[in-house]
Design an enzyme around this catalytic site. Structure first.
Site, PDB file in Angstrom:
ATOM      1  N   ASN A  85      -2.303  36.165  -9.015  1.00  0.00           N
ATOM      2  CA  ASN A  85      -2.588  34.803  -8.566  1.00  0.00           C
ATOM      3  C   ASN A  85      -2.674  33.923  -9.811  1.00  0.00           C
ATOM      4  OD1 ASN A  85      -3.693  32.431  -7.627  1.00  0.00           O
ATOM      5  ND2 ASN A  85      -5.660  33.330  -7.024  1.00  0.00           N
ATOM      6  N   TRP A  86      -1.608  33.145 -10.028  1.00  0.00           N
ATOM      7  CA  TRP A  86      -1.530  32.375 -11.276  1.00  0.00           C
ATOM      8  C   TRP A  86      -2.400  31.114 -11.232  1.00  0.00           C
ATOM      9  CZ3 TRP A  86       4.463  32.627 -12.630  1.00  0.00           C
ATOM     10  CH2 TRP A  86       4.804  33.974 -12.866  1.00  0.00           C
ATOM     11  N   LYS A  87      -2.989  30.818 -10.085  1.00  0.00           N
ATOM     12  CA  LYS A  87      -3.861  29.635  -9.931  1.00  0.00           C
ATOM     13  C   LYS A  87      -3.176  28.398 -10.516  1.00  0.00           C
ATOM     14  CE  LYS A  87      -7.802  32.667  -9.725  1.00  0.00           C
ATOM     15  NZ  LYS A  87      -9.221  32.888  -9.982  1.00  0.00           N
ATOM     16  N   HIS A  92      -8.540  31.674  -0.347  1.00  0.00           N
ATOM     17  CA  HIS A  92      -9.135  32.073  -1.633  1.00  0.00           C
ATOM     18  C   HIS A  92     -10.490  31.391  -1.796  1.00  0.00           C
ATOM     19  CE1 HIS A  92      -9.823  32.418  -5.920  1.00  0.00           C
ATOM     20  NE2 HIS A  92      -9.019  33.473  -5.868  1.00  0.00           N
ATOM     21  N   GLU A 100     -11.851  29.949  -4.153  1.00  0.00           N
ATOM     22  CA  GLU A 100     -11.820  28.631  -4.809  1.00  0.00           C
ATOM     23  C   GLU A 100     -11.423  27.542  -3.821  1.00  0.00           C
ATOM     24  OE1 GLU A 100      -9.303  29.852  -8.032  1.00  0.00           O
ATOM     25  OE2 GLU A 100     -10.955  31.089  -8.775  1.00  0.00           O
ATOM     26  N   GLU A 138     -12.810  39.929  -2.593  1.00  0.00           N
ATOM     27  CA  GLU A 138     -13.125  39.383  -3.905  1.00  0.00           C
ATOM     28  C   GLU A 138     -14.555  38.844  -3.917  1.00  0.00           C
ATOM     29  OE1 GLU A 138      -9.226  38.035  -5.919  1.00  0.00           O
ATOM     30  OE2 GLU A 138      -9.836  36.406  -4.615  1.00  0.00           O
ATOM     31  N   GLY A 184     -13.221  35.705 -12.365  1.00  0.00           N
ATOM     32  CA  GLY A 184     -13.140  34.963 -13.621  1.00  0.00           C
ATOM     33  C   GLY A 184     -14.373  35.094 -14.497  1.00  0.00           C
ATOM     34  N   SER A 192     -11.919  39.900 -11.791  1.00  0.00           N
ATOM     35  CA  SER A 192     -11.929  40.425 -13.167  1.00  0.00           C
ATOM     36  C   SER A 192     -11.253  41.785 -13.307  1.00  0.00           C
ATOM     37  CB  SER A 192     -13.361  40.450 -13.720  1.00  0.00           C
ATOM     38  OG  SER A 192     -13.906  39.138 -13.748  1.00  0.00           O
ATOM     39  N   GLY A 221      -6.273  37.510 -11.130  1.00  0.00           N
ATOM     40  CA  GLY A 221      -6.176  36.134 -11.599  1.00  0.00           C
ATOM     41  C   GLY A 221      -5.840  36.090 -13.079  1.00  0.00           C
ATOM     42  N   GLY A 222      -6.858  35.952 -13.899  1.00  0.00           N
ATOM     43  CA  GLY A 222      -6.681  35.768 -15.343  1.00  0.00           C
ATOM     44  C   GLY A 222      -5.730  36.763 -15.996  1.00  0.00           C
TER      45      GLY A 222
HETATM   46  P1  PGA Z   1      -9.784  36.936 -11.781  1.00  0.00           P
HETATM   47  O1  PGA Z   1      -9.384  36.174 -10.426  1.00  0.00           O
HETATM   48  O2  PGA Z   1      -8.918  38.166 -11.858  1.00  0.00           O
HETATM   49  O3  PGA Z   1      -9.471  35.947 -12.876  1.00  0.00           O
HETATM   50  O4  PGA Z   1     -11.219  37.272 -11.700  1.00  0.00           O
HETATM   51  C1  PGA Z   1      -9.126  36.894  -9.248  1.00  0.00           C
HETATM   52  C2  PGA Z   1      -8.781  35.949  -8.132  1.00  0.00           C
HETATM   53  O5  PGA Z   1      -9.394  34.882  -8.059  1.00  0.00           O
HETATM   54  O6  PGA Z   1      -7.895  36.223  -7.300  1.00  0.00           O
END
Ligand code: PGA
Length: 257
Positions: free
Chosen positions: A9-11, A94, A96, A166, A172, A213, A234-235
């Site tokens: 997930n490149w956000k 998600h 967020e 998640e 993150g 993470s 994500g990251g």
């Molecule tokens: P993260 O994000 O790997 O940076 O913790 C995961 C996500 O939000 O899908």
């Protein structure tokens, strides 16, 4: 048997130029992967270009969000058919989006129904906050998110839905859930609820990713857990080195590579 699935997930990262460069690098680095399903979810602006780069590769592309209506006066939104032109997958709900953009179990449900109707593979995100976790409310809360998301979803469609568990406090932050805890929550809050909503066979068919993470050096601890079928990253999905490292450690841990 559930096929393992790792998605990035490149956000809100990467211009079109940066996204195509990352996609090209991943295509090359992961070309020999067969036993794990792979996808990346760039921003909407880069989705078309990334899909082109990944054509004829073993990596699919997904959107990070979409609207449930087919068309209309919804400034800034993207319709299911528009996503389908460019992508195979769509992330829905998600944390967020729930936290910053007013996404609720009800909008998640509408989006899930629309994604299914459009023939997209949905990746539906669920997970509890730190306060809920510390109050011991995780199973009830996540179970409620599952019931909300799947309202009106027929059994034959439910089995194709992908879930991403998640814990919000692990996203993150560099802080992951204990693999054993994540595994238990997936069993008690997700598979048991799906068994109640549908049946055991359906609950066992649905793939559940862990997210929060995930890194090359902790992927193995999660993927070996019986209820965890992959990861939403994500990251660590933003560089070839990190994402390929995650996929390779999963392959090694599963002993199929
Ligand atoms: P993260 O994000 O790997 O940076 O913790 C995961 C996500 O939000 O899908």
């Amino acid at each position: 048997m559930r096929r393992p699935f790792i998605a990035g997930n490149w956000k809100m990262h990467k211009t079109v130029a940066e996204a195509t460069e990352l996609a090209s690098g991943l295509k090359e680095a992961l070309a020999s992967v067969k036993d794990i399903e792979l996808a990346v979810c760039p921003t909407a602006t880069a989705l078309g270009a990334v899909t082109q780069v990944l054509a004829d590769s073993n990596i699919g592309a997904g959107a990070q969000n979409m609207h449930w209506e087919a068309s209309g006066a919804f400034t800034g939104e993207i319709a299911p058919a528009m996503v389908k032109e460019l992508a195979t997958y769509v992330i829905i709900g998600h944390s967020e989006r729930r936290q910053f953009f007013g996404e609720t179990d009800e909008t998640v449900n509408k989006k899930l129904l629309a994604a299914i109707a459009q023939g997209l593979i949905p990746i539906v995100c669920i997970g509890e906050s730190l306060a809920q976790n510390e109050a011991g409310e995780t199973v009830a809360f996540v179970g409620g998110q599952i019931r909300g998301a799947f309202a009106g979803v027929p059994k034959e469609d439910a089995r194709n839905v992908v879930l991403a568990y998640e814990p919000i406090w692990a996203i993150g932050t560099g802080r992951t859930a204990m693999p054993e805890d994540a595994d238990r929550i997936i069993r008690e809050a997700i598979r048991d609820v799906l068994t109640d909503l549908y049946d055991d066979a359906t609950a066992q068919a649905i793939r559940v990713q862990y997210g929060g993470s995930v890194k090359p050096d902790n992927m193995a601890d999660f993927i070996i857990m019986p209820e965890i079928d992959g990861a939403l990253v994500g990251g660590a999905s933003l560089t070839v080195e990190a994402f390929a490292g995650i996929v390779n450690s999963a392959i090694k841990a599963l002993g199929n590579g």
